[in-house]
Design a protein around this motif. Structure first.
Motif, short mmCIF file in Angstrom:
data_model
loop_
_atom_site.label_atom_id
_atom_site.label_comp_id
_atom_site.label_asym_id
_atom_site.label_seq_id
_atom_site.Cartn_x
_atom_site.Cartn_y
_atom_site.Cartn_z
N ASN A 74 0.83 -1.20 0.00
CA ASN A 74 0.00 0.00 0.00
C ASN A 74 0.87 1.26 0.00
N PHE A 75 1.92 1.25 0.80
CA PHE A 75 2.79 2.42 0.92
C PHE A 75 3.52 2.69 -0.41
N VAL A 76 4.07 1.63 -1.00
CA VAL A 76 4.84 1.81 -2.23
C VAL A 76 3.92 2.20 -3.39
N ARG A 84 3.83 8.78 -10.95
CA ARG A 84 3.16 8.81 -12.26
C ARG A 84 2.81 10.25 -12.62
N ILE A 85 2.29 10.98 -11.65
CA ILE A 85 1.94 12.39 -11.91
C ILE A 85 3.20 13.21 -12.14
N ASP A 86 4.22 12.97 -11.30
CA ASP A 86 5.46 13.76 -11.44
C ASP A 86 6.13 13.56 -12.80
N PHE A 87 6.08 12.32 -13.31
CA PHE A 87 6.75 12.07 -14.60
C PHE A 87 5.90 12.49 -15.79
N GLU A 88 4.61 12.72 -15.53
CA GLU A 88 3.67 12.99 -16.63
C GLU A 88 4.09 14.20 -17.46
N ASN A 89 4.64 15.20 -16.80
CA ASN A 89 5.01 16.42 -17.54
C ASN A 89 6.41 16.37 -18.12
N THR A 90 7.02 15.21 -18.13
CA THR A 90 8.37 15.10 -18.69
C THR A 90 8.29 14.25 -19.97
N SER A 91 9.40 14.17 -20.69
CA SER A 91 9.40 13.31 -21.88
C SER A 91 9.88 11.90 -21.55
N ILE A 92 9.97 11.61 -20.27
CA ILE A 92 10.41 10.27 -19.84
C ILE A 92 9.19 9.35 -19.78
N THR A 93 9.35 8.11 -20.22
CA THR A 93 8.25 7.14 -20.10
C THR A 93 8.39 6.43 -18.76
N TYR A 94 7.38 6.58 -17.91
CA TYR A 94 7.42 5.99 -16.57
C TYR A 94 6.36 4.90 -16.49
N ILE A 95 6.79 3.69 -16.11
CA ILE A 95 5.82 2.59 -15.98
C ILE A 95 5.92 1.97 -14.58
N PRO A 96 4.86 2.08 -13.78
CA PRO A 96 4.87 1.39 -12.48
C PRO A 96 4.45 -0.06 -12.70
N PHE A 97 5.22 -0.97 -12.13
CA PHE A 97 4.88 -2.39 -12.33
C PHE A 97 4.81 -3.11 -10.99
N VAL A 98 3.63 -3.66 -10.68
CA VAL A 98 3.46 -4.45 -9.46
C VAL A 98 3.16 -5.88 -9.87
N GLU A 99 3.94 -6.78 -9.32
CA GLU A 99 3.72 -8.19 -9.63
C GLU A 99 2.40 -8.62 -8.98
N GLU A 213 2.79 -7.90 -18.97
CA GLU A 213 1.46 -7.32 -18.74
C GLU A 213 1.59 -6.09 -17.85
N PHE A 214 1.22 -4.93 -18.34
CA PHE A 214 1.29 -3.72 -17.50
C PHE A 214 0.28 -3.83 -16.36
N THR A 215 0.62 -3.21 -15.22
CA THR A 215 -0.32 -3.21 -14.09
C THR A 215 -1.41 -2.17 -14.36
N PRO A 216 -2.69 -2.58 -14.37
CA PRO A 216 -3.74 -1.60 -14.69
C PRO A 216 -3.79 -0.45 -13.68
N LEU A 217 -3.92 0.74 -14.20
CA LEU A 217 -3.97 1.94 -13.34
C LEU A 217 -5.14 1.85 -12.35
N GLU A 218 -6.23 1.30 -12.84
CA GLU A 218 -7.42 1.19 -12.00
C GLU A 218 -7.12 0.30 -10.78
N TRP A 219 -6.37 -0.78 -11.00
CA TRP A 219 -6.01 -1.67 -9.88
C TRP A 219 -5.06 -0.95 -8.92
N LEU A 220 -4.10 -0.19 -9.50
CA LEU A 220 -3.15 0.55 -8.64
C LEU A 220 -3.91 1.51 -7.74
#
Ligand SMILES: Cc1cc2nc3c(=O)[nH]c(=O)nc-3n(C[C@H](O)[C@H](O)[C@H](O)COP(=O)(O)OP(=O)(O)OC[C@H]3O[C@@H](n4cnc5c(N)ncnc54)[C@H](O)[C@@H]3O)c2cc1C
Length: 499
Positions: A74-76, A84-99, A213-220
């Protein structure tokens, strides 16, 4: 110092070359889970720019580590949503992945590195991140570098482990200025507006090819909640669900910043007077956010030095190596920096140089000898691990501290020392006490599994301390009692909350 970051922060993990045909530079974020004051990110951006490649950042969270729990997830995950929000305004592709399925992340880093020009990974000296960085990092097919963003000083600077806080302080005072100038007071973000963007189609194609498989944002989002929605989302993962999220502690850089700001501007002035009082919440409470890399010590130091309008002219060289007086700051700020830098980084230094930092052999010889010599001493009270874990002892102060650990994932610092000393007194022997302290702290503490966890636990057993008068059970190791704590501090409010 090199223009990007200090060379002492860089650890080359293999002798492979950069793959000039790679599609991107890959930054695998495993412990420095933030955008600002992140030297891995600075290095990765600089390399991406030099190689004219896009930058892909993958922040990952595995389930197959010993203490994986709802509390940690939960914390992580809350931190991932901020990132995700912080990287949104950059040209970097950020992908959070939770197993979310067993072994889903197995081989991901290897597979992604096949498409990478080079791999950058966070360096961290304890627990699961240290296994990832040391075992996987060395086996990747392209150049892989681990970057240390952990402290104001690079972990390797001292050249060997420091035995005392005093010896670390001397090294700190002799070296810290250049790090303050270049890394604390310098830019906290790399210049990234001219970076190439990784096309979405490209990363989708690669993901398909490697079966990622990307972790769905809705699940995050659901897993980031601290009510039944979050519990329900996490229930599908094979982790410890008994260690539940802590209600008043939400991970992420945003909360870390607010907490830090509140501390620096409202509480810091009273830190030296109040920090040891269990009933006052006088400390920063930042250790969980520091542990998961949601805030950097650089940002905290920057804010304190700015608040105090500090400059290097205030330094008192005659106080080199002393706990106070060297910085020329207020007593409280100096006291806080001594905890945040000296004590915190002593732990990183020790864990970096001593692979056995969680073992009995890492104790000084005098402590091992004296504890072993007293291992058969008569004990009036002995408890089982289960009795301790469920706060079921005859000592109300200790039970309250254990309850705080279970409920809030932390124990007030002074009581944390007492908590450990009583386990040493009550466990069948000192080696068992060591194992039990690690188990309880690593399982329940939000800031557990950190170099400071082992600094604290092994301090209870004599590390970074001196020999005292000899007595039963403790031998020459420092002794503490709940009675003397109750006489020293008013515990009424604390006992009311945590009994
Ligand atoms: C048995 C035992 C176990 C401990 N386990 C942990 C642990 O799992 N994780 C952890 O971060 N700390 C641990 N500590 C150290 C200390 O108790 C916590 O760092 C501190 O209580 C965290 O609260 P705070 O963030 O409000 O600290 P503050 O007083 O606000 O200090 C700011 C930061 O300085 C560092 N710091 C403060 N005190 C210490 C210290 N004594 N040693 C090392 N660093 C310090 C921490 O990073 C802390 O967040 C342990 C201590 C003991 C005796």
């Amino acid at each position: 110092m090199n223009s990007i970051i200090s060379p002492l922060r860089i650890r080359q993990m293999n002798s492979k070359n950069i793959n000039l045909d790679g599609d991107f530079v890959l930054y695998c974020m495993i412990s420095t889970r933030r955008l600002k004051w992140n030297f891995s990110l600075k290095y990765a951006v600089e390399m991406a720019r030099k190689l004219d490649k896009p930058l892909l950042v993958v922040e990952s969270l595995n389930m197959n580590h010993k203490w994986a729990s709802d509390r940690i997830h939960n914390f992580v995950i809350n931190g991932m949503l901020d990132n995700r929000i912080d990287f949104e305004n950059t040209s970097i592709t950020y992908i959070p992945f939770v197993e979310t399925k067993s072994n889903q992340g197995k081989g991901l880093l290897q597979n992604l590195s096949d498409f990478s020009a080079l791999v950058v990974i966070d360096d961290f000296p304890t627990y699961f991140p240290s296994i990832v960085v040391n075992n996987v990092g060395s086996k990747l097919p392209v150049m892989t570098v681990a970057i240390d963003s952990n402290g104001i000083l690079p972990m390797k600077l001292a050249g060997k482990e420091c035995i005392t806080a005093h010896s670390f302080r001397r090294i700190l005072h002799k070296n810290v200025l250049q790090y303050l100038e270049n890394e604390v007071l310098g830019e906290c973000l790399p210049k990234m507006d001219d970076l190439k963007k990784l096309p979405v189609e490209k990363i989708n194609m690669i993901a398909k090819e490697i079966n990622w498989e990307f972790t769905p944002l809705e699940w995050l989002w659901r897993a980031s909640q601290q009510d039944s929605i979050g519990i329900d989302a996490l229930s599908s993962i094979n982790i410890d669900h008994n260690v539940y999220p802590v209600n008043n502690k939400m991970g992420g850089s945003k909360n870390a910043f607010m907490k830090m700001n509140d501390f620096v501007h409202k509480k810091l002035n009273n830190y030296s007077k109040e920090r040891n009082k269990p009933s006052e919440k006088a400390t920063s409470g930042l250790s969980p956010w520091l542990h998961f890399g949601h805030i950097s010590p650089h940002e905290i130091v920057f804010n304190i030095l700015s608040k105090e309008k500090w400059d290097a002219g205030l330094i008192n060289e005659s106080r080199i190596g002393s706990r106070s007086g060297w910085w020329g700051l207020s007593e409280s700020s100096e006291g806080f920096l001594d905890q945040l830098i000296t004590w915190r980084e002593l732990g990183f230094n020790f864990a970096h140089f001593r692979r056995d930092h969680t073992s009995w052999t890492s104790l000084p010889q005098w402590a091992q000898d004296t504890l072993e010599a007293h291992s058969l001493d008569y004990k009036e009270e002995v408890y089982t691990f289960e009795e301790l874990e469920s706060a079921n002892t005859s000592d109300p102060v200790w039970n309250a501290a254990q309850n705080q650990l279970i409920r809030e994932g932390i124990i007030q610092n002074y009581l944390r020392m007492l908590w450990g000393k009583k386990i040493l007194q009550w466990a069948p022997d000192a080696k068992t006490a060591m194992t039990w302290m690690i188990q309880l702290n690593d399982r329940w503490a939000l800031d557990g599994r950190d170099p400071n966890s082992y600094t604290g636990i092994f301090w209870v057993l004599g590390r970074h301390d001196r020999a005292w008068f000899e007595r039963p059970i403790f031998g020459k190791v420092r002794y503490m009692t709940s009675n003397s704590t109750s006489k020293k501090y008013n515990l009424e409010k604390y006992l009311k909350i945590y009994s």
